[in-house]
Design an enzyme around this catalytic site. Structure first.
Site, PDB file in Angstrom:
ATOM      1  N   ASP A 439       0.446  -1.050  -0.185  1.00 21.19           N
ATOM      2  CA  ASP A 439       0.412  -0.435   0.055  1.00 21.19           C
ATOM      3  C   ASP A 439       1.099   1.333  -0.057  1.00 21.19           C
ATOM      4  O   ASP A 439       1.613   1.290   0.440  1.00 21.19           O
ATOM      5  CB  ASP A 439      -0.608   0.063   1.479  1.00 21.19           C
ATOM      6  CG  ASP A 439      -2.507   0.873   0.936  1.00 21.19           C
ATOM      7  OD1 ASP A 439      -2.197   1.101  -0.107  1.00 21.19           O
ATOM      8  OD2 ASP A 439      -3.125   0.868   1.864  1.00 21.19           O
ATOM      9  N   GLU A 442       2.720   7.101  -2.402  1.00 18.71           N
ATOM     10  CA  GLU A 442       2.732   7.870  -3.740  1.00 18.71           C
ATOM     11  C   GLU A 442       3.011   9.708  -2.898  1.00 18.71           C
ATOM     12  O   GLU A 442       3.182  10.244  -4.131  1.00 18.71           O
ATOM     13  CB  GLU A 442       0.552   7.868  -3.969  1.00 18.71           C
ATOM     14  CG  GLU A 442      -0.124   7.033  -3.940  1.00 18.71           C
ATOM     15  CD  GLU A 442      -0.282   5.773  -3.429  1.00 18.71           C
ATOM     16  OE1 GLU A 442      -0.924   4.637  -3.623  1.00 18.71           O
ATOM     17  OE2 GLU A 442      -0.103   6.246  -2.209  1.00 18.71           O
ATOM     18  N   ASP A 507      -8.937   3.690  -2.984  1.00 24.40           N
ATOM     19  CA  ASP A 507     -10.155   3.328  -1.799  1.00 24.40           C
ATOM     20  C   ASP A 507     -11.031   4.501  -2.956  1.00 24.40           C
ATOM     21  O   ASP A 507     -11.541   5.726  -3.629  1.00 24.40           O
ATOM     22  CB  ASP A 507      -9.876   5.516  -0.947  1.00 24.40           C
ATOM     23  CG  ASP A 507      -7.956   4.758  -0.441  1.00 24.40           C
ATOM     24  OD1 ASP A 507      -8.014   2.969  -0.091  1.00 24.40           O
ATOM     25  OD2 ASP A 507      -7.950   5.234   0.347  1.00 24.40           O
TER      26      ASP A 507
END
Length: 783
Positions: A439, A442, A507
């Site tokens: 995860d 970014e 998400d």
């Protein structure tokens, strides 16, 4: 966002732009594979015009058949620090022999196999046309004032540029946007699938699926005119796609040079095939990864007993889980990522994982990790003391409280840090962990940072970090489990990350609109060279109404990979609708779609092998990839292909009504064997166990035995072979559960299968579509 013009006539405020105005000189490149063009920013009508006149150098080079690179440079002395994209990772094919021809009336042409670039022969003019070498297809061109550089703020005198610290310098080019041309790709983008009219900034960001930001930015786009363009720069790339200027695609980067590749198909599949040679083919994934994944959800409370109850509940409701995923709270709060199971909630993680597998509650286990190291975790001090974390320019460790308190960031440019991180992962593997969800990655800072590698450009590292981090984890998995057994579930990506499958959509909200956003993101990702893609079934944010959950289940089980995941609420079906046990309840709906994907596995895995070889998406695959000559297919962003032979149209209305498009040909409903003829739009109403799922004509569909459970079984044993409007010569590939090709099925001149020796046991051949015997009743109403 860089904007050069204020309408057609004025420069943008505070911007000074210089355009290549003519091709003054053409010289061969030293390797004989191309041409170097000297392009002044004003017409040189007499000798004195060469003084105080900037130039742009444009090197045009044949790379291999169907690909030409162009590199535009203003000041060649500027440093070109990395990271750089890892191009031709499997080796560069034999270069197309560059062919250079000159003609007074047609101009100078460089040909690279099937693709050519022709320089306009008119004096004092700049122009390059890109076309097929045989002259049958005009692709695009660089026209007047389409190449150059810009400053901001605009200097009032060239003397000011003696000190560049107060100026930003951009390189740009503008390809022509033809009438009816559409543009697709640029990574996982959730805005309209056709990018014409949009301004797009490629800068990895954690912005969710309901914004113009993207977790996965890929500087590659494809045109419906049979070509694609890849920009060889991992930094921020800015696009104005028929927006600043309605007839052009403008591409700009900050720096002194910009390199790009034009890739000619002519089909979109051929474009992606060549792009995958350039940036890397997707990696192979094991059969177990195609099954149902279930997570604990994100911020939900769970412990060992919760995990067991979830898996037992899923098995009891006929939705067996192939992969169980422990999301972040397998570690204690404020300690992510320290790789340490919370001993209070998981006193015996190794034993617990072993028991889950031994009892058949799941085949594999995945855990959540990321490259951010919280200050209060067990490993922060160790990593900090050894220089494994990114630093500020003054030598401090780069820390902030965004996400985890005082967190640092793994310095992937440090070989020792990479080895340490790999050692941490191997300790997880020792506990029985088989796969990793990588995860985040970014929010990588680009200001006030100093990487271990002093040559690393912080600006370029922002996007490229996703490649380096996922490469590290993927290769660690490969070393432990084998090259074809490594599976990631990654959120951040850039060009080349398709080599480390797989990725998911990030998400999303629990709404039908977010379901549509996710489909657009998956379609765009597929057009960017990624074979495997997934999403959070049911939506991540919020709690889905039962009808949204069930419609998302149908779509999600038709993705290449299928994972139930939420944020603050669980995604096991019985908590969504108070354990409605009816045929239309969440549990039975999930069981039906899980069973359908299980039956489709012989087809899915065979299609996956083709997708890997071709650098094309398995699912979600755009209709345009299969029907490139159908103009409508280039605008369809609410449905998709599962491989090459099955079309799926998700339902977005609570009523079950859906409108969908079928391209030219005969299409047969998977659920009823009723046929429709395209091209055309159709409307149907569906209960929760179905959606418009149509099989293409001339399909040999290999289906697994109805009694199978889970995604891994012997695909060649006791199979059903369904024939859908086949003609002599129709073929399909048969693979086993390892994805190895074991044979081929072919239709003979009599319209029958020639030979079924690639299959074993009882082989059922069904003509006119699959056998419906044993199916539950379905409710589909044509409207």
């Amino acid at each position: 966002m860089v904007q050069l013009r204020d309408g057609m006539w004025l420069p943008a405020e505070g911007v000074s732009t210089e355009y290549a105005e003519e091709v003054y000189d053409i010289a061969p490149l030293g390797d004989g594979q191309g041409l170097s063009l000297l392009c002044p920013v004003k017409q040189i009508l007499r000798r004195g015009h060469a003084l105080n006149t900037p130039t742009v150098t444009l090197d045009v080079k044949a790379e291999f058949d169907g690909i030409i690179s162009l590199e535009s440079t203003h000041w060649a002395g500027a440093q070109n620090n990395g990271p750089h994209f890892d191009l031709f990772p499997d080796g560069k094919p034999s270069s197309a022999q560059a062919k250079i021809t000159e003609s007074d009336d047609k101009g100078t042409t460089l040909s690279s196999g099937s693709l050519s670039a022709t320089i306009d022969p008119a004096p004092h003019k700049f122009g390059i046309k890109f076309h097929s070498t045989d002259g049958t297809r005009q692709l695009t061109n660089l026209g007047s004032r389409s190449l150059g550089f810009a400053y901001t703020p605009a200097p009032s005198t060239p003397m000011q540029l003696g000190d560049m610290r107060d100026f930003r310098h951009y390189m740009f080019f503008q390809t022509n946007l033809s009438v009816g041309e559409s543009i697709h790709g640029l990574g996982e983008r959730f805005t309209a699938w056709n990018k014409v009219g949009q301004s797009v900034s490629l800068w990895n960001a954690d912005g969710g699926t309901s914004s113009d930001q993207a977790y996965k930015n890929v500087p590659f786009w494809m045109s419906n005119r049979g070509y694609g363009v890849f920009v060889d720069n991992p930094g921020r790339v800015e696009y104005q796609i028929g927006s600043e200027r309605a007839t052009r695609v403008q591409t700009s980067i900050e720096g002194q040079r910009i390199k790009w590749y034009i890739i000619y198909g002519p089909s979109p599949k051929e474009v992606l095939k060549k792009y995958s040679i350039l940036t890397g083919r997707p990696g192979k994934v094991p059969g177990w990864s195609f099954g149902l994944w279930l997570t604990t959800s994100f911020t939900t409370n769970y412990d060992e007993a919760t995990v067991r109850s979830f898996l037992e509940g899923m098995k009891a409701r006929d939705s067996p889980v192939d992969v169980f995923h422990y999301d972040c709270h397998w570690m204690k709060a404020f300690t992510w990522t320290d790789f340490v199971f919370d001993a209070e909630r998981f006193p015996d993680p190794k034993g617990s994982i072993a028991r889950l597998k031994e009892e058949g509650l799941c085949k594999k286990v995945c855990v959540w990790i990321n490259p951010y190291i919280a200050q209060h975790g067990a490993v922060f001090k160790h990593a900090a003391e050894r220089g494994y974390l990114l630093k500020r320019k003054n030598g401090d460790i780069f820390q902030w409280d965004l996400w985890q308190a005082g967190m640092g960031i793994l310095d992937v440019t440090n070989p020792e840090a990479r080895q340490w991180y790999a050692d941490c992962l191997n300790r997880l593997f020792d506990m029985g962990v088989d796969s990793l969800k990588t995860d985040f990655g970014e929010r990588i800072p680009s200001l006030d940072v100093q990487w271990h590698d002093p040559t690393a450009d912080p600006h370029k590292m922002h996007n490229h970090y996703a490649f380096q981090y996922n490469q590290l984890v993927y290769e660690t998995l490969q070393k432990r489990y084998g090259n074809d057994e490594a599976v990631l579930f990654a959120r951040a990506a850039t060009a080349g990350t398709q080599r480390f499958p797989l990725v998911w959509g990030g998400d999303c909200e629990s709404t039908p609109e977010a379901l549509a956003e996710s489909i657009r993101g998956g379609l765009s990702m597929g057009m960017s060279g990624f074979a495997f893609w997934s999403c959070d079934i049911g939506g991540f944010e919020g709690s889905p109404p039962p009808w949204v959950y069930k419609r998302w289940v149908a779509m999600g089980l038709l993705c290449s990979h299928s994972r139930l995941h939420g944020s603050a609420s669980y995604r096991v079906p019985w908590v969504v609708d108070d354990d409605d046990a009816t045929e239309e309840g969440c549990s039975r709906t999930l069981a039906k779609w899980t069973s359908l994907k299980t039956r489709l596995m012989p087809y899915v895995y065979a299609q996956a092998i083709e997708a890997i070889d071709g650098g094309i998406p398995l699912s979600l695959r755009s209709l345009a990839l299969e029907f490139p000559d159908d103009p409508t297919a280039w605008y369809i962003d609410r449905q998709f292909m599962v491989g090459s032979q099955i079309l799926a149209a998700p339902v977005f209305e609570e009523s079950g009504e859906v409108e969908f498009y079928l391209p030219k040909g005969k299409w047969t409903s998977y659920f009823t064997n009723e046929a429709r003829t395209g091209p055309g739009w159709f409307r149907e109403k569906h209960a929760f166990g179905t959606l418009p799922l149509y099989v293409r004509e001339n399909t040999i569909l290999v289906l697994g035995n109805r009694g199978q459970s889970g995604s891994v079984y012997d695909y060649t044993a006791d199979a059903e072979v369904a024939l859908y409007h086949v003609v002599p010569g129709a073929k399909t590939t048969v693979v086993d559960y390892d994805g190895k090709v074991v044979g081929e099925l072919e239709v003979g001149s009599d319209g029958k299968l020639k030979d079924t020796s690639a299959l074993k046991g009882h082989v059922q051949v069904s003509e006119g579509g699959r056998s419906l015997e044993g199916d539950a009743p379905v409710s589909i109403v044509a409207l």
